[in-house]
Design an enzyme around this catalytic site. Structure first.
Site, PDB file in Angstrom:
ATOM      1  N   HIS A  21      38.943  34.535  43.206  1.00 44.08           N
ATOM      2  CA  HIS A  21      38.066  33.968  42.176  1.00 44.08           C
ATOM      3  C   HIS A  21      36.633  34.428  42.465  1.00 44.08           C
ATOM      4  O   HIS A  21      36.189  34.381  43.609  1.00 44.08           O
ATOM      5  CB  HIS A  21      38.150  32.438  42.196  1.00 44.08           C
TER       6      HIS A  21
ATOM      7  N   ASP B  11      42.448  27.560  39.799  1.00 41.70           N
ATOM      8  CA  ASP B  11      41.448  27.676  40.875  1.00 41.70           C
ATOM      9  C   ASP B  11      41.431  26.468  41.812  1.00 41.70           C
ATOM     10  O   ASP B  11      40.370  26.012  42.227  1.00 41.70           O
ATOM     11  CB  ASP B  11      40.038  27.859  40.268  1.00 41.70           C
TER      12      ASP B  11
ATOM     13  N   GLY C  12      41.477  46.137  36.432  1.00 37.01           N
ATOM     14  CA  GLY C  12      42.349  46.430  37.561  1.00 37.01           C
ATOM     15  C   GLY C  12      41.676  47.164  38.703  1.00 37.01           C
ATOM     16  O   GLY C  12      42.360  47.777  39.529  1.00 37.01           O
TER      17      GLY C  12
END
Ligand code: GAR
Length: 188
Positions: A104, A145, A12
């Protein structure tokens, strides 16, 4: 004011970086953090940041409307995926059209798809002797993605690099560009 929910499965650090970026900006609030992983570091971070955190299981996420209902009831405007590893189900995509954004850790369409996350991506980049890698911020659709690219940034990869050093470079790009890209999208 726009309300954001952040989904994360791991440490995180991006979620915390986004929170820090927006904390003095009244136009944007990080209202909720959600995770599929009861061991995720993001839970401790959420507690520290004083953001409510929701832990859910596979059934609740993929086979019920509970998460969609929760997000709608909380008045969430945007969903941000920051290191979230599960495929987003159709009901969630339809409830937030063009309002779900993923980061990503590579230059899509390279090194994307199922199983390509976190360290696996950086190991593949090094194994294939790439000269560069980077980040892709994109809208989310029903495939991994695959949605429309919003922003990319690159860094070099050289012979001395390992998956760890590549990960560090990529994380720097993420910290620098993810919050500002979100801000531009949301506030125009
Ligand atoms: C980030 O590098 C993010 O790009 C990646 O996971 C990491 C999470 O780090 N996401 C994916 O691989 C999604 N396919 P963090 O938990 O420290 O923010």
């Amino acid at each position: 004011m726009k309300k954001l929910a952040i989904f994360a499965s791991g440490s995180g650090s991006n979620a915390e970086n986004i929170f820090n970026y927006f904390k003095e900006k009244p136009e944007v609030e990080i209202s909720l953090i959600l995770t599929n992983n009861p061991q995720a570091g993001v839970i401790e971070r959420a507690n520290r940041m004083n953001i409510p955190v929701i832990v859910f299981n596979r059934f609740t996420f993929s086979k019920s409307d509970k998460i969609v209902d929760l997000l709608k009831n909380q008045g969430i405007d945007w969903v941000i995926l920051a290191g979230f590893l599960w495929l987003i189900p159709k009901n969630l995509i339809e409830a937030f059209p063009n309002k779900i954004v993923n980061i990503h850790p590579a230059l899509l369409p390279k090194f994307g798809g199922k199983g390509m996350w976190g360290h696996h991506v950086h190991e593949a980049v090094v194994a294939q002797k790439e000269n560069e890698t980077g980040i892709t911020i994109h809208f989310v659709n029903e495939k991994y993605d695959d949605g429309k690219v919003i922003f990319q940034a690159k860094c070099t990869v050289n012979e001395e690099d390992t998956a760890d050093t590549v990960a560090a470079k990529v994380h720097q790009l993420e910290y620098e560009f993810f919050p500002v890209t979100i801000e531009k999208l949301i506030l125009g």
